[in-house]
Enzyme design. Sequence first.
Site: not given
Ligand code: BES
Ligand code: ZN
Length: 508
Positions: A280, A354
């Site tokens: 990230k 997931r």
């Molecule tokens: N933990 C994150 C989702 C999240 C984002 C929670 C902001 C709280 C605040 C999750 O694991 C994630 O990074 N999801 C990705 C999925 C994508 C790569 C398909 C997302 O939502 O960008």
């Molecule tokens: Zn994530």
Amino acid sequence: MKVGVERRDAVDTHVDVVASGLFEREGSEQALPESLAREDKALDGALSAAWNRHEIKGKAKELTVFHRGGSAGRLAIVGLGPRGALTAERLRRASAEVVRALRGKAARTLSFRLPTFVAGSIDAAVAGRALVDGAVLGAYQFVKYKTSGEGNVEEVALHLGEELSREERTLKREVETEALLCENVLWTREIANLPADTATPERLAEEARALGKEFGLKVTVFDEKALAQMHCGGILAVGGGSVHPPRMITIEYPGDGRRGRTVAVVGKGITFDSGGISIKPAAEMANMKFDKSGAVAVLGILRAAALLKVATRVVGVLCCAENLPSGHAYRPGDVVRTFNGKTIEILNTDAEGRVVLSDGLGYVVQKYRPDAVIDLATLTGAEVIALGDDTAGLVSTDDALAEGLLAASAQTGEPVWRMPLTDYHRELVKSEVADVRNSTEIRVAGMLTAAAFLETFVTPVPWAHLDIAGPAYTTVTTRKFQPAYMNPGATAFGVRLLTRYLQSLGTA
Ligand code: BES
Ligand code: ZN
Ligand code: ZN
């Protein structure tokens, strides 16, 4: 915080602050509402004078503190908006406004004059519960790492006065339960707020064991060796990059054993989500210590079930891992085999929630044959974009279950919005090389494709998915737009909601 109910009129008591509610003028109404006559008298007419010159209007969030002479305490007049629009949520917010404003202001004891907070369908019991919610949740601060701090309100009493004295017994019972529920929310927030160096998967297992011991619940911790034996390839893959090994934790609350219904509650417990190899950006990465909020909420829900002795059997599952990049980390392109044999093509290591849930869901379905599965997960950024910081996204394959959760949401004031799940979303998560892919080829409906992925691990059991990415925590920036009972940090969203839901199924 100590919370109680008293018969005496609040204006006559010797506390630091007495709080009364004031409704906004409606129509041709001119005089100060009769319900505040006692306050006005105690202030020698200063309140009606302020009202008459339109200095005080009774608008929501409006708060005026009057100082009485001598040893008499302060009088806080909090705006409630129009009488006809009063809701429990309004009262939660008003009560939190009061305790927040009193922080660091030498106010240890606070009394609410309950009759001034009652109107229409908001009776004394509903109002009393809402005021307790706002005060207890609003006073909370995560101070574990602070070496100095400001004083908060420590004792709250709801005063019935002449008008409500007949309600004493009901109110005492209602307020006691509500205070217990709120204390349980704070207990949950304390764990959810811990940073990732402290709240490792093993630490969450320790918290679960301690909980089990205190309430006589059966707790099982699957460490990395046990997970390997069980072929939980999802949790192991996600946790592979960290020196803090992953854990799957189950907690069983037996219920009253009569009705024989079992509800499983499964939580995403990523103790830190760096994104892994699909790392990230640095901005806001610190908030990813809250990526365990679903699993920590499961701890709080099991604790509440035991505290309140709900009738239903509840099985909690916490899927815990730390998602970090390293030479041991899982990578895009990998294919993992999960507990129930289904395979996942990893395309983005940041879609890890997931992946850990696939094992937890597959396991709980096979081992416990539950009547319903509810999962809680800070699953997608798409959820925050779609519904905002305050609302959780609900996806469910069962209308009765979904409606039960929406009804509970209406009562607790934790906003939930139901979203659709269609074959379009299911199509998007199909993989060329495995059963499902963890990230889609086109970036559409991210909250719902994540749900379609999870669905493959629970069908055909009735299931509800709560994506709590938005409401699980607030930041210094987002809390400005949130009710005063949300403090910066973990909110423990879902704990009151699911507790209410379980209570609606019956108590032992
Ligand atoms: N933990 C994150 C989702 C999240 C984002 C929670 C902001 C709280 C605040 C999750 O694991 C994630 O990074 N999801 C990705 C999925 C994508 C790569 C398909 C997302 O939502 O960008
Ligand atoms: Zn994530
Ligand atoms: Zn995550």
